[in-house]
Design a protein around this motif. Structure first.
Motif, mmCIF file in Angstrom:
data_model
loop_
_atom_site.group_PDB
_atom_site.id
_atom_site.type_symbol
_atom_site.label_atom_id
_atom_site.label_comp_id
_atom_site.label_asym_id
_atom_site.label_seq_id
_atom_site.Cartn_x
_atom_site.Cartn_y
_atom_site.Cartn_z
ATOM 1 N N VAL A 194 0.885 -1.164 0.000
ATOM 2 C CA VAL A 194 0.000 0.000 0.000
ATOM 3 C C VAL A 194 0.918 1.208 0.000
ATOM 4 N N TYR A 195 0.774 2.064 -0.998
ATOM 5 C CA TYR A 195 1.628 3.257 -1.068
ATOM 6 C C TYR A 195 0.772 4.496 -0.834
ATOM 7 N N LEU A 196 1.186 5.285 0.134
ATOM 8 C CA LEU A 196 0.419 6.474 0.529
ATOM 9 C C LEU A 196 1.226 7.737 0.287
ATOM 10 N N CYS A 197 0.600 8.724 -0.355
ATOM 11 C CA CYS A 197 1.265 10.023 -0.476
ATOM 12 C C CYS A 197 0.235 11.137 -0.309
ATOM 13 N N ARG A 198 0.700 12.371 -0.372
ATOM 14 C CA ARG A 198 -0.165 13.516 -0.059
ATOM 15 C C ARG A 198 0.347 14.742 -0.803
ATOM 16 N N ASP A 199 -0.525 15.688 -1.015
ATOM 17 C CA ASP A 199 -0.116 16.937 -1.660
ATOM 18 C C ASP A 199 1.146 17.449 -0.955
ATOM 19 N N PRO A 200 2.234 17.639 -1.720
ATOM 20 C CA PRO A 200 3.492 18.043 -1.080
ATOM 21 C C PRO A 200 3.372 19.319 -0.260
ATOM 22 N N LYS A 201 2.472 20.206 -0.614
ATOM 23 C CA LYS A 201 2.346 21.456 0.145
ATOM 24 C C LYS A 201 1.844 21.167 1.566
ATOM 25 N N ASP A 202 0.913 20.220 1.688
ATOM 26 C CA ASP A 202 0.442 19.836 3.022
ATOM 27 C C ASP A 202 1.485 18.993 3.760
ATOM 28 N N VAL A 203 2.219 18.166 3.015
ATOM 29 C CA VAL A 203 3.301 17.386 3.638
ATOM 30 C C VAL A 203 4.310 18.338 4.270
ATOM 31 N N LEU A 204 4.649 19.367 3.509
ATOM 32 C CA LEU A 204 5.657 20.316 3.986
ATOM 33 C C LEU A 204 5.193 21.032 5.257
ATOM 34 N N ILE A 205 3.954 21.500 5.255
ATOM 35 C CA ILE A 205 3.439 22.207 6.439
ATOM 36 C C ILE A 205 3.358 21.258 7.636
ATOM 37 N N SER A 206 2.880 20.053 7.369
ATOM 38 C CA SER A 206 2.779 19.057 8.440
ATOM 39 C C SER A 206 4.165 18.771 9.028
ATOM 40 N N MET A 207 5.146 18.625 8.142
ATOM 41 C CA MET A 207 6.517 18.351 8.601
ATOM 42 C C MET A 207 7.096 19.532 9.372
ATOM 43 N N TRP A 208 6.802 20.719 8.929
ATOM 44 C CA TRP A 208 7.321 21.922 9.586
ATOM 45 C C TRP A 208 6.833 21.993 11.042
ATOM 46 N N TYR A 209 5.554 21.733 11.234
ATOM 47 C CA TYR A 209 5.017 21.714 12.594
ATOM 48 C C TYR A 209 5.609 20.557 13.404
ATOM 49 N N PHE A 210 5.719 19.427 12.769
ATOM 50 C CA PHE A 210 6.252 18.232 13.444
ATOM 51 C C PHE A 210 7.689 18.501 13.920
ATOM 52 N N LEU A 211 8.507 19.061 13.021
ATOM 53 C CA LEU A 211 9.908 19.329 13.379
ATOM 54 C C LEU A 211 9.996 20.353 14.515
ATOM 55 N N ALA A 212 9.084 21.325 14.496
ATOM 56 C CA ALA A 212 9.108 22.329 15.567
ATOM 57 C C ALA A 212 8.929 21.656 16.923
ATOM 58 N N LYS A 213 8.188 20.537 16.933
ATOM 59 C CA LYS A 213 7.958 19.851 18.204
ATOM 60 C C LYS A 213 9.072 18.862 18.562
ATOM 61 N N VAL A 214 9.617 18.184 17.565
ATOM 62 C CA VAL A 214 10.544 17.087 17.891
ATOM 63 C C VAL A 214 12.021 17.458 17.728
ATOM 64 N N ARG A 215 12.304 18.561 17.046
ATOM 65 C CA ARG A 215 13.690 18.950 16.810
ATOM 66 C C ARG A 215 14.365 19.329 18.124
ATOM 67 N N SER A 216 15.635 18.975 18.218
ATOM 68 C CA SER A 216 16.384 19.281 19.437
ATOM 69 C C SER A 216 16.311 20.780 19.744
ATOM 70 N N LYS A 217 16.049 21.078 21.006
ATOM 71 C CA LYS A 217 15.927 22.485 21.404
ATOM 72 C C LYS A 217 17.276 23.200 21.315
ATOM 73 N N GLU A 218 18.343 22.418 21.176
ATOM 74 C CA GLU A 218 19.664 23.044 21.032
ATOM 75 C C GLU A 218 19.870 23.623 19.636
ATOM 76 N N LEU A 219 19.053 23.138 18.669
ATOM 77 C CA LEU A 219 19.183 23.645 17.299
ATOM 78 C C LEU A 219 18.263 24.850 17.118
ATOM 79 N N PRO A 220 18.653 25.776 16.233
ATOM 80 C CA PRO A 220 17.756 26.917 15.989
ATOM 81 C C PRO A 220 16.504 26.435 15.264
#
Ligand code: A3P
Length: 248
Positions: A81-107
């Motif tokens: 089963v291969y799943l994909c999504r409009d890249p514009k929504d993928v990008l926004i989703s990833m941006w929010y996700f990274l803001a939460k999980v990215r090391s606080k030591e990184l900008p």
């Protein structure tokens, strides 16, 4: 076929195993949702509503990730089963996700920087468009092996797509199950509102660095409209039109 196989191999970066079925997706395309839907569909005779593992276990623990390169995915005999999504929504989703999980030591990553990196193919598990393109082409050649679905299609027509996916998985819903509204029950169990509000997904934590709530943000199509500038949209759409014409 050789080209497709090598293409598949090159792109095989994010895999999920359910018995003899692989779910492959680009990150932030709705993997959590599809894991829940496939698990609930394939295991539907094993559990009652009140004891269902999805009520107490995060979908990523019902269907584990595995990250390695099988010799040949086509030789494995697995259904995909291969799943994909409009890249514009993928990008926004990833941006929010990274803001939460990215090391606080990184900008923090700005949206401008994220768009630039994503457009240049710098993205977790490899360039987004090439990943999708390889599987899209392969699915057209081998539809019996690869069920290619977008997040948008799944959202638009969940009932029809879940039934079609069950057929592809070799476990079609019977007339009796349809009468008993088993499909609707699975869709409800795996819905964004239901999963997001379960204790395991609100306060549980399958990773020591973050809570399970990072997997459930908005669950909507088109949130990019609230974030991207016309220039960003143009840049992203241009690549999509070149590499994946007519897909989104
Ligand atoms: P948003 O950030 O746009 O809300 P993945 O599971 O591949 O990491 O994808 C994450 C995206 O899927 C997030 O999108 C998340 O909210 C959404 N999602 C998670 N569970 C979902 C569900 N049951 N139904 C619809 N969308 C869901």
């Amino acid at each position: 076929m050789a080209w497709q196989a090598s293409c598949l191999l090159r792109n095989i970066s994010r895999l999920v195993l359910i018995d003899d079925v692989l779910l492959i997706s680009t990150p932030k395309s709705g993997t959590t949702w599809l894991k829940a839907l496939i698990f609930a569909t394939m295991k539907r005779t094993c559990y009652t509503n009140s004891t269902h593992p999805l009520l107490t276990t995060n979908p990523h623990d019902c269907v584990p990730f595995f990250e390695f390169e099988p010799k040949s995915i086509l030789d494995s005999g697995c259904k995909i089963v291969y799943l994909c999504r409009d890249p514009k929504d993928v990008l926004i989703s990833m941006w929010y996700f990274l803001a939460k999980v990215r090391s606080k030591e990184l900008p923090p990553l700005s949206l401008e920087e994220t768009v630039d990196l994503f457009s240049r193919g710098i993205f977790g598990f490899g360039p987004f468009w090439d990943h999708v393109q390889g599987y899209w082409k392969a699915s057209l050649e081998c539809p019996e092996r690869i069920f290619f679905i977008t997040y948008e299609e799944m959202k638009r027509d969940t009932f029809v797509k879940v039934k079609r996916m069950a057929e592809f998985l070799g476990q079609p819903f019977s007339m009796e199950e349809e009468t008993e509204r088993v499909v609707e029950e699975i869709i409800e169990l795996c819905s964004f509102g239901k999963l997001k509000n379960l204790e395991v997904n609100k306060n549980g934590s399958r990773n020591p660095s973050f809570k399970n709530d990072v997997f459930f943000r908005k669950g909507e199509v088109g949130d990019w409209r609230n974030h991207l500038t016309p220039q960003m949209v143009e840049r992203l759409d241009q690549i999509t039109n070149e590499k994946l014409p007519g897909l989104f």
